[in-house]
Design a protein around this motif. Structure first.
Motif, PDB file in Angstrom:
ATOM      1  N   ILE A  43       7.111  16.791   6.672  1.00 41.83           N
ATOM      2  CA  ILE A  43       7.970  15.821   5.964  1.00 41.83           C
ATOM      3  C   ILE A  43       7.462  14.402   6.210  1.00 41.83           C
ATOM      4  O   ILE A  43       7.369  13.573   5.297  1.00 41.83           O
ATOM      5  N   TYR A  44       7.138  14.145   7.479  1.00 39.41           N
ATOM      6  CA  TYR A  44       6.636  12.817   7.854  1.00 39.41           C
ATOM      7  C   TYR A  44       5.332  12.498   7.114  1.00 39.41           C
ATOM      8  O   TYR A  44       5.140  11.383   6.594  1.00 39.41           O
ATOM      9  N   ARG A  45       4.429  13.476   7.058  1.00 34.72           N
ATOM     10  CA  ARG A  45       3.144  13.255   6.404  1.00 34.72           C
ATOM     11  C   ARG A  45       3.327  12.969   4.913  1.00 34.72           C
ATOM     12  O   ARG A  45       2.674  12.078   4.352  1.00 34.72           O
ATOM     13  N   ARG A  46       4.251  13.729   4.278  1.00 41.23           N
ATOM     14  CA  ARG A  46       4.504  13.470   2.848  1.00 41.23           C
ATOM     15  C   ARG A  46       5.066  12.074   2.630  1.00 41.23           C
ATOM     16  O   ARG A  46       4.691  11.374   1.690  1.00 41.23           O
ATOM     17  N   LYS A  47       5.989  11.681   3.531  1.00 38.88           N
ATOM     18  CA  LYS A  47       6.567  10.331   3.407  1.00 38.88           C
ATOM     19  C   LYS A  47       5.495   9.264   3.596  1.00 38.88           C
ATOM     20  O   LYS A  47       5.465   8.263   2.875  1.00 38.88           O
ATOM     21  N   GLU A  48       4.616   9.475   4.571  1.00 41.11           N
ATOM     22  CA  GLU A  48       3.557   8.506   4.834  1.00 41.11           C
ATOM     23  C   GLU A  48       2.582   8.413   3.654  1.00 41.11           C
ATOM     24  O   GLU A  48       2.132   7.320   3.297  1.00 41.11           O
ATOM     25  N   GLN A  49       2.276   9.599   3.069  1.00 43.30           N
ATOM     26  CA  GLN A  49       1.388   9.595   1.909  1.00 43.30           C
ATOM     27  C   GLN A  49       2.032   8.857   0.742  1.00 43.30           C
ATOM     28  O   GLN A  49       1.369   8.128   0.004  1.00 43.30           O
ATOM     29  N   HIS A  50       3.356   9.069   0.598  1.00 41.85           N
ATOM     30  CA  HIS A  50       4.083   8.373  -0.476  1.00 41.85           C
ATOM     31  C   HIS A  50       4.080   6.859  -0.228  1.00 41.85           C
ATOM     32  O   HIS A  50       3.860   6.061  -1.152  1.00 41.85           O
ATOM     33  N   LYS A  51       4.311   6.472   1.048  1.00 43.52           N
ATOM     34  CA  LYS A  51       4.283   5.040   1.398  1.00 43.52           C
ATOM     35  C   LYS A  51       2.911   4.445   1.117  1.00 43.52           C
ATOM     36  O   LYS A  51       2.795   3.314   0.626  1.00 43.52           O
ATOM     37  N   LYS A  52       1.875   5.208   1.449  1.00 44.11           N
ATOM     38  CA  LYS A  52       0.508   4.715   1.241  1.00 44.11           C
ATOM     39  C   LYS A  52       0.237   4.476  -0.241  1.00 44.11           C
ATOM     40  O   LYS A  52      -0.373   3.473  -0.623  1.00 44.11           O
ATOM     41  N   ARG A  53       0.705   5.444  -1.087  1.00 45.11           N
ATOM     42  CA  ARG A  53       0.511   5.264  -2.531  1.00 45.11           C
ATOM     43  C   ARG A  53       1.233   4.015  -3.036  1.00 45.11           C
ATOM     44  O   ARG A  53       0.706   3.255  -3.848  1.00 45.11           O
ATOM     45  N   ILE A  54       2.464   3.802  -2.523  1.00 46.89           N
ATOM     46  CA  ILE A  54       3.232   2.627  -2.942  1.00 46.89           C
ATOM     47  C   ILE A  54       2.546   1.346  -2.495  1.00 46.89           C
ATOM     48  O   ILE A  54       2.439   0.372  -3.243  1.00 46.89           O
ATOM     49  N   LEU A  55       2.049   1.337  -1.231  1.00 45.07           N
ATOM     50  CA  LEU A  55       1.335   0.152  -0.722  1.00 45.07           C
ATOM     51  C   LEU A  55       0.093  -0.156  -1.547  1.00 45.07           C
ATOM     52  O   LEU A  55      -0.205  -1.314  -1.848  1.00 45.07           O
ATOM     53  N   GLN A  56      -0.633   0.925  -1.913  1.00 42.40           N
ATOM     54  CA  GLN A  56      -1.847   0.712  -2.702  1.00 42.40           C
ATOM     55  C   GLN A  56      -1.521   0.142  -4.077  1.00 42.40           C
ATOM     56  O   GLN A  56      -2.197  -0.761  -4.578  1.00 42.40           O
ATOM     57  N   GLU A  57      -0.448   0.690  -4.693  1.00 44.60           N
ATOM     58  CA  GLU A  57      -0.039   0.171  -6.004  1.00 44.60           C
ATOM     59  C   GLU A  57       0.381  -1.287  -5.910  1.00 44.60           C
ATOM     60  O   GLU A  57       0.035  -2.105  -6.769  1.00 44.60           O
ATOM     61  N   ASN A  58       1.149  -1.598  -4.842  1.00 49.20           N
ATOM     62  CA  ASN A  58       1.564  -2.999  -4.648  1.00 49.20           C
ATOM     63  C   ASN A  58       0.361  -3.900  -4.442  1.00 49.20           C
ATOM     64  O   ASN A  58       0.302  -5.020  -4.962  1.00 49.20           O
TER      65      ASN A  58
END
Length: 586
Positions: free
Chosen positions: A384-399
């Motif tokens: 769960i943590y890894r999926r959340k981190e991957q999602h955060k990373k995608r959002i950071l990259q988009e930002n």
């Protein structure tokens, strides 16, 4: 002498050592063959990875960064200096950490990031703790350069004096003192500058290039101090040394100073040296020096001959700005990628440590059902943590991608003005009204950028489009009156003339808003046969000393009008407004 053929033979063997490759790097470095030195520095890195030797790896990263900087690949050099610094930090090698920070500070300074450069430099001093005098002197030199570029001249002199206390070499002493003399020149304290340079010439200067630079610099400063003094002999001596030494960059300075010297004495000679400066700077691909040479030539040529130089000057300035933007963008991207890489590395190290602890627990309590349950839950939480981190990373990259696009658009036109305004905000001596004026100018510039970069609607609806431009600058504080615009039949002008007319009046209105303080503007239009005449008049403050200063926008107006074989004339009366007359054929 190093036998390169022997190394080439050994390189094919698996027995080639790290030290042998390092000696090859030193050999090519002494030969100033930076491309080959970089190539073998990468071989050093490859060998250090095979050896799994962290000290060798740190040294290899540093070597790669050094030669990339010499080859002007500063963005890549920044990345490898940071990689080297982190490895030296793991080895507690504080002197090498400081050297990396020093070189990082130099690169940040070259990109105009003076705040970060100062932080890196000061951190380097803290690691050195008084050791390695040459590194300390170099760091103070960087701090002085940052101060000078921000017009903090007293701070620059202080840092140069600090550097001198740690300099042991004669060549280093000459470089720092010459830099100090240039700061005094910027402050117009010519006597101090002259005193330093004359003292240097009394010493033993082994480098002819350095000697020529000091002779030329001293002669030019003496002339600035007293334009009637005859320094031609010294200027020509410096030039002859530079010709003999094939010092092309030095020749650019010599030709510049000679052109300035002859400007009022012999304009044909002044033009000759300005042309020589342009020729050499073009050969050396130095756009800043080309622009300076063109500005000299324009002041010495007839208007008809100067037009092509005007166009080249505009092209060079646009090209220089585009290259600088690309460099800034690439540097920002590499810096971001490095920081993200370090974050991921730290995250993986943390996860690896956690996995080791879990494995040890699992081994010691294999048959414990509670441990099995705990591990199952931990695994689930980790997924769960890894999926959340991957999602955060995608959002950071988009930002980041969105912010980068916005930052690139704003940096080209507004970056410098905003930085200067921020500097004033931090200065308690600057009054609020001046800051408000700066902010107002930034607003006007933003609006001007919008108009400048918008596509222009040409063709049969151009007259209405032009009226909308005029209306956009009409306000309660400044009324704009249009007289007989329809008589010009703007809709039937060629596309080129419609664009030029729109751009010229946009420039004129921007200058009016920023400088004139006018409350009334009148545009009067008249057509006689095929001749179009537009007169502009405002009741603003005009230009000081009854002199029109052609800068940026006004230069662009004149250049654009000339591209359609038109003329533009300015009439100025201080405190009584400005009149502009524009003529061209339909």
């Amino acid at each position: 002498m190093f036998n390169n053929k022997l190394f080439s033979f050994q390189e094919k063997s698996t027995n080639i050592t790290y030290d042998s490759i390092a000696k090859t790097v030193v050999f090519y470095s002494k030969q100033r063959d930076n491309e080959k030195a970089l190539f073998y520095s990468k071989k050093m890195l490859q060998k250090s990875l095979n050896n799994k030797n962290e000290k060798q790896k740190a040294e290899s990263y540093y070597r790669i960064a050094q030669f990339q900087r010499k080859l002007r690949a500063n963005d890549s050099a920044f990345y490898f200096y940071n990689k080297s610094k982190e490895l030296y930090r793991q080895q507690n090698d504080s002197i090498q950490i400081a050297r990396c920070l020093r070189d990082i500070a130099i690169i940040e300074s070259s990109y105009g990031n003076y705040i970060n450069s100062n932080i890196s430099a000061i951190n380097g001093l803290e690691y050195l703790k008084g050791r390695s005098a040459s590194a300390i002197a170099s760091i103070y030199n960087t701090l002085a350069i940052n101060s000078k570029k921000q017009n903090l001249f007293k701070q620059a002199i202080y840092n140069y004096k600090q550097a001198l206390t740690f300099i042991s070499s004669t060549s280093g002493n000459i470089v720092i003192k010459n830099n100090m003399a240039n700061v005094y020149k910027e402050q117009k304290e010519y006597s101090k500058s002259i005193s330093i340079l004359e003292e240097l010439l009394k010493g033993d200067i082994t480098s002819q290039k350095t000697k020529a630079r000091i002779i030329d610099n001293l002669a030019h400063i003496k002339w600035l101090n007293n334009p009637n003094i005859n320094i031609l002999k010294d200027l020509l001596l410096a030039k002859s040394i530079r010709v003999k030494e094939k010092d092309t960059y030095g020749l650019i300075a010599s030709y510049s100073h000679l052109s300035d010297f002859f400007y009022k004495k012999n304009r044909s000679k002044s033009l000759f040296y300005a042309d020589k400066m342009y020729e050499v700077s073009k050969k050396e691909k130095s756009p800043q020096d080309q622009i300076e040479a063109i500005d000299k030539i324009i002041g010495l040529q007839t208007a008809q001959k100067a037009i092509n130089y005007y166009k080249e000057s505009i092209r060079l300035r646009d090209s220089l700005q585009e290259v600088e933007s690309k460099h800034q963008y690439k540097f920002a991207t590499i810096k971001y990628n490095y920081e993200e890489e370090e974050k991921q590395k730290l995250k993986f190290q943390t996860l690896a440590t956690e996995n080791i602890l879990v494995a040890e627990k699992e081994k010691s309590q294999k048959k414990n059902v509670l441990i099995i349950g705990f591990l199952s839950i931990s695994s689930l939480l980790f997924l769960i943590y890894r999926r959340k981190e991957q999602h955060k990373k995608r959002i950071l990259q988009e930002n980041y991608n969105t912010e980068t696009r916005i930052a690139k658009k704003l940096h080209d036109e507004l970056g410098n003005d905003i930085f200067n305004t921020l500097t004033k905000v931090q200065n308690t001596k600057i009054n609020t009204e001046e800051i408000i004026n700066d902010l107002d100018k930034i607003y006007l510039q933003t609006r001007a950028i919008s108009h400048e970069n918008d596509s222009i609607e040409t063709g049969s609806n151009f007259e209405n489009y032009f009226r909308n431009l005029v209306a956009s600058y009409n306000s309660d504080t400044c009324k704009i009156i249009l007289k007989d615009l329809s008589s010009l039949d703007l809709n039937n002008l060629t596309k080129e003339k419609q664009i030029v007319m729109y751009r010229v009046f946009n420039e004129l209105f921007v200058n009016m808003k920023k400088h004139s303080k006018a409350s009334l503007v009148v545009l009067a239009c008249k057509k006689t046969n095929h001749n179009l005449e537009i007169s502009y008049a405002d009741n603003g403050v005009g230009f000081k000393d009854d002199t029109i200063i052609f800068k940026n926008g006004l230069k662009n107006m004149e250049t654009r009008i000339k591209t359609i074989n038109g003329t533009i004339k300015f009439e100025n009366k201080p405190n009584k407004g400005l009149k502009v007359y524009i003529h061209f054929k339909n």
